[in-house]
Structure formats: structure tokens, C-alpha cells
Design a protein around this motif. Structure first.
Motif, PDB file in Angstrom:
ATOM      1  N   ARG A  51      41.228  -7.907   2.263  1.00 30.97           N
ATOM      2  CA  ARG A  51      40.029  -8.062   3.089  1.00 30.97           C
ATOM      3  C   ARG A  51      38.757  -7.820   2.280  1.00 30.97           C
ATOM      4  N   THR A  52      38.765  -6.786   1.435  1.00 34.65           N
ATOM      5  CA  THR A  52      37.593  -6.487   0.601  1.00 34.65           C
ATOM      6  C   THR A  52      37.322  -7.633  -0.363  1.00 34.65           C
ATOM      7  N   TYR A  53      38.383  -8.120  -0.986  1.00 34.88           N
ATOM      8  CA  TYR A  53      38.220  -9.231  -1.932  1.00 34.88           C
ATOM      9  C   TYR A  53      37.711 -10.487  -1.227  1.00 34.88           C
ATOM     10  N   THR A  54      38.181 -10.722  -0.026  1.00 40.39           N
ATOM     11  CA  THR A  54      37.747 -11.919   0.707  1.00 40.39           C
ATOM     12  C   THR A  54      36.255 -11.858   1.008  1.00 40.39           C
ATOM     13  N   LYS A  55      35.771 -10.704   1.429  1.00 42.38           N
ATOM     14  CA  LYS A  55      34.336 -10.542   1.698  1.00 42.38           C
ATOM     15  C   LYS A  55      33.511 -10.797   0.437  1.00 42.38           C
ATOM     16  N   LEU A  56      33.967 -10.234  -0.664  1.00 43.27           N
ATOM     17  CA  LEU A  56      33.246 -10.410  -1.927  1.00 43.27           C
ATOM     18  C   LEU A  56      33.256 -11.873  -2.369  1.00 43.27           C
ATOM     19  N   LEU A  57      34.395 -12.520  -2.222  1.00 43.12           N
ATOM     20  CA  LEU A  57      34.503 -13.926  -2.623  1.00 43.12           C
ATOM     21  C   LEU A  57      33.608 -14.817  -1.781  1.00 43.12           C
ATOM     22  N   MET A  58      33.544 -14.527  -0.483  1.00 51.43           N
ATOM     23  CA  MET A  58      32.657 -15.291   0.394  1.00 51.43           C
ATOM     24  C   MET A  58      31.197 -15.119   0.007  1.00 51.43           C
ATOM     25  N   MET A  59      30.824 -13.875  -0.318  1.00 53.64           N
ATOM     26  CA  MET A  59      29.454 -13.603  -0.743  1.00 53.64           C
ATOM     27  C   MET A  59      29.125 -14.356  -2.025  1.00 53.64           C
ATOM     28  N   LEU A  60      30.039 -14.365  -2.977  1.00 52.96           N
ATOM     29  CA  LEU A  60      29.810 -15.073  -4.240  1.00 52.96           C
ATOM     30  C   LEU A  60      29.695 -16.576  -4.004  1.00 52.96           C
ATOM     31  N   GLY A  61      30.426 -17.074  -3.004  1.00 53.56           N
ATOM     32  CA  GLY A  61      30.277 -18.486  -2.656  1.00 53.56           C
ATOM     33  C   GLY A  61      28.893 -18.783  -2.117  1.00 53.56           C
ATOM     34  N   LYS A  62      28.398 -17.921  -1.233  1.00 51.30           N
ATOM     35  CA  LYS A  62      27.045 -18.105  -0.685  1.00 51.30           C
ATOM     36  C   LYS A  62      25.997 -18.054  -1.784  1.00 51.30           C
ATOM     37  N   CYS A  63      26.218 -17.172  -2.751  1.00 49.53           N
ATOM     38  CA  CYS A  63      25.257 -16.997  -3.851  1.00 49.53           C
ATOM     39  C   CYS A  63      25.491 -17.983  -4.988  1.00 49.53           C
ATOM     40  N   ARG A  64      26.443 -18.879  -4.804  1.00 45.77           N
ATOM     41  CA  ARG A  64      26.756 -19.917  -5.792  1.00 45.77           C
ATOM     42  C   ARG A  64      27.092 -19.313  -7.159  1.00 45.77           C
ATOM     43  N   GLN A  65      28.094 -18.482  -7.146  1.00 45.20           N
ATOM     44  CA  GLN A  65      28.577 -17.847  -8.372  1.00 45.20           C
ATOM     45  C   GLN A  65      30.074 -18.123  -8.530  1.00 45.20           C
ATOM     46  N   PRO A  66      30.437 -19.382  -8.811  1.00 49.64           N
ATOM     47  CA  PRO A  66      31.867 -19.716  -8.885  1.00 49.64           C
ATOM     48  C   PRO A  66      32.603 -19.032 -10.031  1.00 49.64           C
ATOM     49  N   ASP A  67      31.909 -18.815 -11.149  1.00 54.61           N
ATOM     50  CA  ASP A  67      32.568 -18.154 -12.287  1.00 54.61           C
ATOM     51  C   ASP A  67      32.916 -16.712 -11.950  1.00 54.61           C
ATOM     52  N   GLU A  68      31.977 -16.026 -11.274  1.00 57.36           N
ATOM     53  CA  GLU A  68      32.249 -14.644 -10.862  1.00 57.36           C
ATOM     54  C   GLU A  68      33.379 -14.599  -9.843  1.00 57.36           C
ATOM     55  N   ALA A  69      33.410 -15.604  -8.960  1.00 52.87           N
ATOM     56  CA  ALA A  69      34.475 -15.658  -7.949  1.00 52.87           C
ATOM     57  C   ALA A  69      35.833 -15.855  -8.614  1.00 52.87           C
ATOM     58  N   SER A  70      35.880 -16.727  -9.614  1.00 51.02           N
ATOM     59  CA  SER A  70      37.129 -16.972 -10.335  1.00 51.02           C
ATOM     60  C   SER A  70      37.610 -15.711 -11.043  1.00 51.02           C
ATOM     61  N   LEU A  71      36.662 -14.981 -11.664  1.00 49.34           N
ATOM     62  CA  LEU A  71      37.011 -13.738 -12.354  1.00 49.34           C
ATOM     63  C   LEU A  71      37.513 -12.689 -11.365  1.00 49.34           C
ATOM     64  N   LEU A  72      36.860 -12.589 -10.224  1.00 48.93           N
ATOM     65  CA  LEU A  72      37.265 -11.624  -9.206  1.00 48.93           C
ATOM     66  C   LEU A  72      38.656 -11.949  -8.672  1.00 48.93           C
ATOM     67  N   PHE A  73      38.944 -13.235  -8.537  1.00 52.67           N
ATOM     68  CA  PHE A  73      40.280 -13.660  -8.082  1.00 52.67           C
ATOM     69  C   PHE A  73      41.352 -13.225  -9.079  1.00 52.67           C
ATOM     70  N   GLU A  74      41.037 -13.330 -10.367  1.00 52.35           N
ATOM     71  CA  GLU A  74      41.983 -12.900 -11.403  1.00 52.35           C
ATOM     72  C   GLU A  74      42.191 -11.386 -11.362  1.00 52.35           C
ATOM     73  N   ILE A  75      41.092 -10.648 -11.129  1.00 52.25           N
ATOM     74  CA  ILE A  75      41.201  -9.184 -11.026  1.00 52.25           C
ATOM     75  C   ILE A  75      42.090  -8.800  -9.848  1.00 52.25           C
ATOM     76  N   MET A  76      41.923  -9.518  -8.752  1.00 52.04           N
ATOM     77  CA  MET A  76      42.736  -9.244  -7.569  1.00 52.04           C
ATOM     78  C   MET A  76      44.222  -9.429  -7.878  1.00 52.04           C
ATOM     79  N   GLN A  77      44.546 -10.515  -8.549  1.00 50.17           N
ATOM     80  CA  GLN A  77      45.954 -10.761  -8.894  1.00 50.17           C
ATOM     81  C   GLN A  77      46.481  -9.714  -9.874  1.00 50.17           C
ATOM     82  N   SER A  78      45.595  -9.253 -10.779  1.00 50.27           N
ATOM     83  CA  SER A  78      46.026  -8.240 -11.754  1.00 50.27           C
ATOM     84  C   SER A  78      46.349  -6.906 -11.084  1.00 50.27           C
TER      85      SER A  78
END
Length: 554
Positions: A129-156
Motif C-alpha cells: 500500500r505504501t509503495y502504491t501511494k508513492l508510485l502514484m505520486m511519482l506518476g502525477k509528478c512525471r517521474q518515471p525513472d524514480e518510479a521504476s527505481l522504487l519498483f525495483e526497491i520494492m521487489q528487493s
């Protein structure tokens, strides 16, 4: 409750997110109906709802202001602690509240710093849930690279991505126009056995395809949904209808509306109503707009304040001022309170028509009704006064703004700088330019181009040249500001035609910026044609334009 188009900023799980399938609400807020007859409009009658409250001057209470100040201070305090490694057992509520507020305000850099601090805490447990909120925010702020990195951190951290997580990542890519990456994320999602895309996921993707005018992909998405046995929801239908309408693809829009009705599972709602009449109204097809207004009434869908604002704007753009004012009168008889948007639309309409007296009348009415003018209101007033040559009125507006708490933005400053520039008051124009920086409003290319035009007209070539250089260096920030390229180059066309900016400046703007940086990714044919037209008409012969066409592969 008014329905709004799908976007990553207002989808139903932006406030509360779970890993379970998304539930869609189709409940529509019914506006109060009254039984008086009207020669133009008709609504059904019922008693006035006790929930209907007049919209007046909305002042922020002191408690709310103090809460904002406390929140801002809390975010900064937690952000400072994030720079140190010794804070690993902070009070959970303080950290989590600061993170939630940073996400809510789209302060993505602060949010990521606070999240990094959160991960250092001894009590931290990773949650989707926390990661989803952050990813949505990064989408609104148009930060796809940060979103991709955060997704990798989540999987790690050993978390299995949910449908909501994949959808948020997909939205982050699509928000920036990276549809290939968005579809790739969808494919990754389908490869996970217990994480299949649902109707919400596909609706989000359809929405972004509509926004990017990739209507060729919508059919493919709908076919895939049908193949997987996923039925369209009312949100899906409304998204498609709204997208086609905004693109002026009226045949496809009406076909989608027919499909929606024929499905037997859904009936048009208020959002459908506003999308259809808005599409025709914005295109100046008034007869079609009025026809569909009546059709939706027969279907039992009643208008709301947004519907009337659409009608007012459409009649205003078409120059049908009598019908526009009749809508306002109709609203009063049915106890629909005009909003700030209503008054702004009327003020802009009369201002563009040069009817200063009517414009001033509605501006006075707006204040008498307790409505607080905003930057859009004052911008419309300044533009109208400037076109009419009423510089003293512009001065009056500026004094009103200085003595108010109106939040000014870059478009307002552009408007008033242009007004003084056209009036020949370059000193006042320069003062306002400095005031922009004090108000933390970033000048854009319109700001610079307007000032260049004014300085050039007064023979101040050195000052104009200095601003040209600053504008050119600023164009490399356009990607971060997400400027519409078509509008940008139309602006360049207008300024070039008036100021005759040098060929060297144009070459640097067009070749260095557009071709090298963005041409193959984001440039549109209209913007290219606009530049080629300028290139040919002002600076060179037809043979050089032909060479440019050939070199670009046309």
C-alpha cells in the motif's frame, strides 16, 4: 458527487488502496430539480434539497492555516532527520503522517527522503500500500525513472507486486507518454499467475491512450479485454467517450455511446452527459450540443452546475451572448448558484467581445455574490482592458491584486506584462518581471517573448538580445515544464513575425532544441510545419525548406 475523467490524480484508490480488486461506484449525485418552464431548457421538478448550500466567499479558517503551517514544519523536520543515520527509532505516527502529507501535496523529493528514513526504522515493515501511494505520486509528478527505481526497491524487499502496484507503475510511464513501457509493464503483469489485470487497469491504459491521441490502440485494448473475458465498466465507456469527444471524433464517440446503451448493463450518467455536450460545444457545433442536451434529459439524466458552465462557455465561444445570459437566468430560477468558474467564463467572453461594460457588470456581481476572484478572473480583466487601451483600468486591477491574497501564477504575470508592454511602459514591465521571481513564479517562453517584443519595438536591442539568450537557455527546461509544443512554436511564429528575431536565434531554438533533444520522441507535425513555414517565409528561400524536408525524411 461529480464524476471526473480518469487520471492518475483522481482514481478511486488514490485515497485508500488495497490489493483486492477495485470496486467501482456508479452512484450519481442528483442535482435539485424545479418545475418552472423555460424556452431553452427543461429539468424535472422536486423539492429543494436541504443539502444545497449557497456558494459564497470561501475563506480559509485560521485552524486550517495553522494546520498547514504545522504540516509543512513537520515535513521539513522529518526531512532533516532523513539526512542522518542515527534516527532509526522515531515515533511512527510522526514519520507516517509526514510521508502522507508529502504524498498528498505531490512533494516527491521530500516524500522519497522521508520514505528512505522510514525504511531505516526498527519498526518498519514493507507494505504494498505504501509503495502504491508513492508510485502514484511519482506518476502525477512525471517521474518515471524514480518510479521504476522504487519498483525495483520494492521487489528487493521481497514484496510481491499487486494489481494496484503494477497499475501505478504503468500509469507513471503512460503519464509521460512512454506507452511502450506502459504496455511492457502490462505484459509483465500478465505473466504473474496471481496478478492479472482487471477492468480498472485497462481503463487507466485507455485513458492515457486517449490523452495521447493513440486511438489506434484503444481497439486493441478492448479486443484484449473481450478475449480475457473482462467486461467494460461504466468508467471504461465514459473514458472512451470522453477521449473521442475531446479529439473531435464525433462518429466514434456516438458509436461508443450506442455500444454503452446496447450493452444493457449501463446507462449514461452525468459524466457521459457532460462529455458529449462538452465535445460538441467546444467544437462550435451548437445544434448538436442542444440536441444531445434534450436527448439526455429524455434518458432521465439531469444537468448539474458543470453542465451549465459547459453551455455558458460554448455559447460564449460561438458569440451567442443572448443564449449565454439566458442560461445564467435559468440557473437563478432553478436555484443553481453560479460558481467562480461560471463568472470567469462570462467575464472572459464579454472581455474578448470588447464589451467592457457588461464584463465589469458581471465582475461586480461576482463580488456582490461573495465570490472571491482568482488569478484567472484578473487575467481576463487585464486582457480585455489591454485590448481596449484602458491602461488606467489595468493599474486598478494591479492594485486590487496587490491588496488581496490571490495566489498569482505565471499566466497572470504573462498577461499583465504583455498589457504594459503593449502600452509602452517598459519600466513597469520590468518591475513585474522582478515581482515574478519574488512570488516564485517561473518565467516561461511566453514571458520572455512578450518582453523581447516590447523591448525591440522601443529600440532597446541590447536588452532584447540578453532576454533572447536567457530564453534560449530556458528552452532546455521545457521538458520538465511539459509545455505543449504546438502552442510553443505557434508562439514563436507570432513573435518572429512581429520582432524579426535573428536567423541565428531561430536555428538555435529549432535545431539545437527540437531536433537534437525531442524531435523523434515528442514533436508533432503541426509544430514542424509551423517551424518550416517560418524558416521559408522569413529567413530563406524555398530551396532550403525543401532540403530541410528531405533531411527530416518527409
Amino acid at each position: 458527487m461529480q464524476l471526473h475523467p480518469l487520471s492518475s490524480t483522481n482514481l478511486c484508490w488514490s485515497q485508500s488502496i488495497s490489493s483486492s480488486p477495485t470496486i467501482y461506484s456508479t452512484k450519481i449525485f442528483k442535482e435539485p430539480r424545479f418545475g418552472l418552464d423555460s424556452p431553452i431548457f427543461a429539468v424535472r421538478s422536486s423539492k429543494l434539497s436541504s443539502d444545497l448550500k449557497p456558494l459564497g466567499l470561501q475563506r480559509q479558517p485560521k485552524k486550517e492555516l495553522s494546520r498547514i503551517l504545522r504540516t509543512d514544519a513537520a515535513i521539513k523536520a522529518i526531512e532533516q532527520k532523513a539526512k542522518s543515520n542515527k534516527y532509526n527509532n522515531l515515533w511512527p505516527k510522526a514519520v507516517l503522517d509526514a510521508l502522507d502529507e508529502a504524498i498528498k501535496e505531490n512533494r516527491w523529493e521530500s516524500a522519497l527522503k522521508i520514505f528512505e528514513l522510514l525504511r531505516k526504522q526498527q519498526w518498519y515493515e514493507p507494505r504494498c500500500r505504501t509503495y502504491t501511494k508513492l508510485l502514484m505520486m511519482l506518476g502525477k509528478c512525471r517521474q518515471p525513472d524514480e518510479a521504476s527505481l522504487l519498483f525495483e526497491i520494492m521487489q528487493s524487499e521481497g514484496l510481491q507486486p499487486t494489481v494496484d502496484v503494477y497499475t501505478a507503475v504503468m500509469s507513471a510511464y503512460a503519464e509521460c507518454g512512454q506507452l511502450d513501457q506502459a504496455f511492457s509493464t502490462l505484459d509483465d503483469m500478465k505473466s504473474v499467475s496471481d496478478c492479472k489485470p482487471d477492468v480498472y487497469t485497462y481503463s487507466v491504459l485507455i485513458n492515457f491512450c486517449s490523452k495521447l491521441h493513440r486511438f489506434d490502440l484503444i481497439g486493441r485494448i478492448l479486443s484484449e479485454m473481450s478475449y480475457l473475458g473482462i467486461e467494460c465498466s461504466i468508467v471504461t465507456f465514459n473514458t472512451v467517450i470522453n477521449g473521442y469527444g475531446k479529439a473531435k471524433m464525433f462518429k466514434e464517440m456516438e458509436n461508443s455511446l450506442t455500444d454503452m446503451i446496447d450493452s444493457g448493463n449501463f446507462v449514461p450518467d452525468l459524466f457521459t452527459f457532460n462529455s458529449v455536450i462538452g465535445a460538441y460545444g467546444n467544437s462550435g457545433r451548437i445544434e448538436n450540443m442542444e440536441k444531445w442536451y434534450d436527448e439526455f434529459q429524455l434518458m432521465g439524466v439531469d444537468p448539474d452546475i458543470k453542465t451549465f458552465n459547459i453551455l455558458i462557455k460554448s455559447y460564449g465561444k460561438a458569440g451567442m451572448h443572448e443564449k449565454m445570459t439566458s442560461v445564467v437566468e435559468f440557473m437563478k430560477k432553478r436555484f443553481f448558484s453560479p460558481t467562480v468558474v461560471t463568472y470567469n467564463t462570462i467575464i472572459e467572453t464579454f472581455g474578448r467581445a470588447g464589451d467592457i461594460e457588461k464584463m465589469d457588470e458581471y465582475f461586480r456581481n461576482m463580488k456582490y455574490q461573495g465570490m472571491k476572484p482568482n488569478a484567472v478572473t484578473y487575467c481576463s480583466l487585464v486582457s480585455a482592458y489591454s485590448r481596449a487601451g484602458l491602461t488606467t483600468k489595468v493599474d486598478s486591477v494591479l492594485r486590487q491584486v496587490e491588496n488581496s491574497d490571490v495566489v498569482l501564477d505565471t499566466p497572470f504575470f504573462n498577461c499583465i506584462i504583455n498589457a504594459y508592454g503593449q502600452a509602452g511602459d517598459v519600466e513597469k514591465m520590468a518591475e513585474l518581471f522582478l515581482a515574478m521571481e519574488e512570488r516564485k513564479c517561473k518565467p516561461d517562453n511566453i514571458t520572455f517573448a512578450t518582453m523581447i517584443q516590447a523591448y525591440t519595438a522601443h529600440g532597446m536591442t541590447k536588452t532584447a538580445q540578453a532576454l533572447e539568450n536567457k530564453m534560449i537557455s530556458g528552452t532546455r527546461m521545457i521538458e520538465a515544464w511539459h509545455v505543449d509544443y504546438y502552442g510553443f512554436f505557434l508562439l514563436v511564429a507570432n513573435i518572429f513575425s512581429r520582432c524579426m528575431i535573428t536567423m541565428k536565434v531561430f536555428q538555435r531554438l529549432f535545431f539545437d532544441y527540437l531536433i537534437q533533444d525531442f524531435f523523434y520522441r515528442t514533436a508533432t507535425l503541426p509544430s514542424i510545419v509551423c517551424c518550416l513555414y517560418l524558416f521559408d517565409f522569413y529567413f530563406c528561400g524555398l530551396w532550403r525548406t525543401s532540403i530541410l524536408f528531405i533531411s527530416l525524411g518527409f
